[in-house]
Enzyme design. Structure first.
Site, PDB file in Angstrom:
ATOM      1  CE1 TYR A 214      -4.195  14.342  -2.470  1.00 49.35           C
ATOM      2  CE2 TYR A 214      -6.520  13.790  -2.638  1.00 49.35           C
ATOM      3  CZ  TYR A 214      -5.495  14.460  -2.003  1.00 49.35           C
ATOM      4  OH  TYR A 214      -5.763  15.246  -0.910  1.00 49.35           O
TER       5      TYR A 214
ATOM      6  CE1 TYR B 167     -14.165   6.111  -7.959  1.00 45.58           C
ATOM      7  CE2 TYR B 167     -15.671   7.472  -6.694  1.00 45.58           C
ATOM      8  CZ  TYR B 167     -14.885   6.343  -6.805  1.00 45.58           C
ATOM      9  OH  TYR B 167     -14.827   5.450  -5.779  1.00 45.58           O
TER      10      TYR B 167
END
Ligand code: ZN
Lengths: 136, 380
Positions: free
Chosen positions: B326, B278
């Site tokens: 993204y 993450y």
């Protein structure tokens, strides 16, 4: 007096002694009577061993600059760029604060530089502990 | 191999990602959930367990027409979905539920139907952090970085390489928000947000959602998609106050969640073909690589700068382009899980050929929480 706009702390029964301290020029930490752990933020028991046998004491106000960011966008109560710093107190605990009497640049704000506490009132009820480069 | 008995049989993101002003936050949950149910060939009445974060399980269950016999509302930030998956595995193994839906939706950019976030002034954060001027994650999450950089001699250029490499992965992904290549100079000349971090070292803020459907691995072959097995799981929390992290150069929550998952899975680092860490900010992959033991202390900056995690490198990391390129709605963990599932199904836009094991590592809050999931496409 600090310029208005900062988020203002609302003390709870467990933290009132800390905020009473800053108003009278004391930075108060707590120490465990069982295991001697010195800790922050305030709570009426030791986070190391769970003992309720704890007491508040006046810290030295000495610290080093531990880490920080320099924020470049406007926030109420602040003139960017301003550093949001974490200091490590001589007694061990770390706390978030601002560094005053110092340029807010990476060159001026060197990690591990010695600091000392100063007390700046927000209003009649709340005084914040801030830090400045140690004198002498 | 693997201590867990469950598999992912449905997985999907929302139909649209990025800027989705025509959907409220709860509808983003539902859009992803309906897509995941279609993926698995299921209807809402087939679901008997619901887990979600920020929105409550009762909101999601009622909105979708599900009457669950098991719920989990663990809401510890962006890694909540890794933790839901861990809890779902335990629940299915214990017989508490058979088919569990995990949903995420967040109108992070358009803020449609999104409850605001505020810090109560009487909380410990409100008393001992907020008065000193933090204003959202970009002013908080990077606070430990200068200490990490000083301790290990990590350079601004090495951290900038995290953003550069992830943009290379994003370029392969048609759904990525940003696909144009960037250089270390581009990163270090982008607008200063909160020194030492500049705009291109901070995540996107977008709208989207995702959902997963989990069931017992014995049932997994009855579903239309290739099953993705859960081998290992881990979770932990540390502190909601970034100033009170025990060690500014390492996350205690990472150091519990990661090794717990590896131990459950019974694998070593050499077995890992694909890794998601993450990345709300550019330092997180460095902390993740070190706390999970993929590299030694202080070695992650050089490891990334030497292109080990880039396309063609020996350890592909954040192959969807990550939160930096993204998408990042606020709780990115669901999108990291979706990419791991795609890699294990063999359907990722930047597919790693022959990948058999994927590790997916999440953070919640600002180093406040962590969840790790280890997936495989091989039945044990
Ligand atoms: Zn004690």
């Amino acid at each position: 007096m600090l310029e208005p706009g900062r988020a203002k702390p609302v003390p709870t029964p467990e933290t009132q002694h800390f905020w009473d301290g800053t108003k009278t020029g004391e930075l108060r930490l707590q120490r465990c009577g069982e295991c001697s752990k010195v800790y922050f933020p305030p709570r009426p028991f030791c986070p190391e061993c769970g003992s309720r046998n704890v007491s508040a004491f006046k810290a030295s106000g000495k610290a080093i600059l531990y880490s920080y960011v320099i924020h470049h966008r406007p926030v109420p109560g602040f003139k960017p760029p301003y550093a949001i710093a974490v200091v490590e107190l001589a007694e061990g605990p770390r706390m978030m604060t601002n560094i005053v009497d110092c340029e807010q640049t990476p060159e001026a704000l060197q990690l591990d530089m010695p600091l000392e506490v100063v007390f700046e009132p927000m209003d009649d009820t709340i005084t914040l502990p801030l830090f400045r480069p140690a004198k002498g | 191999m693997g201590a867990r008995s469950v598999a992912i049989v449905g997985a999907s993101e929302t139909t649209k990602l990025g800027v989705v002003p025509d959907m409220s936050q709860i509808q983003l949950h539902a859009d992803a959930a309906l897509n995941a149910m279609k993926d698995a060939g299921l209807k809402p009445k087939d679901i008997d367990g619901v887990a979600t974060a920020v929105e409550t399980p009762q909101q999601i269950a009622h909105y979708l027409g599900i009457t669950p016999s098991w719920v989990d509302g663990t809401s510890v930030g962006g890694c909540s979905f890794m933790i839901h998956l861990r809890h779902a595995a335990a629940a299915i193994e214990a017989g508490l539920a058979k088919t569990i839906l995990i949903t995420h939706g967040e109108s992070g950019r358009s803020r449609v139907g999104q409850p605001g976030r505020s810090v109560p002034p009487s909380s410990l954060n409100g008393q001992f952090e907020q008065p000193f001027g933090p204003f959202g994650p970009p002013t908080m999450f990077p606070i430990p970085v200068l200490r990490y950089m000083k301790k290990y001699g990590v350079t601004h250029e090495q951290i900038a390489m995290v953003s550069v490499v992830q943009r290379e992965w994003a370029a392969k992904n048609p759904r990525a928000t940003f696909k144009d290549p960037i250089t270390v100079d581009d990163v270090l000349n982008s607008r200063m947000i909160a020194y030492p971090f500049r705009l291109l070292e901070c995540c996107l803020v977008t709208d989207g959602g995702g959902a997963l459907i989990v069931t017992h691995r014995d049932r997994a072959k009855d579903f239309p998609q290739k099953p993705v097995y859960v081998l290992g799981t881990g979770e932990s929390v540390e502190t909601p106050m970034i100033s009170q992290m025990a060690d500014f150069t390492s996350s205690r929550a990472f150091s519990v969640a990661g090794p717990t998952a590896f131990k459950e899975a019974g694998i070593t680092h050499k077995d890992v073909d694909h890794l998601m860490i993450y990345d709300a900010f550019a330092h997180l992959p460095l902390y993740g690589l070190e706390d999970l033991g993929f590299v030694g202390r202080g070695e992650a900056g050089r490891f990334i700068a030497e292109r080990n995690t880039a396309p063609g490198g020996k350890l592909p990391v954040n192959t969807n382009g990550g939160g930096l390129s993204y998408m990042h709605s606020g709780m990115y963990g669901m999108y990291a899980l979706q990419e791991s599932v795609r890699q294990m199904r063999g359907t990722a836009p930047a597919q790693i050929p022959g990948a058999k094991i994927s590790v997916c590592h999440g953070v919640g809050g600002m180093f406040a929480a962590s969840g790790t999931i280890i997936f495989s496409n091989q039945a044990a």
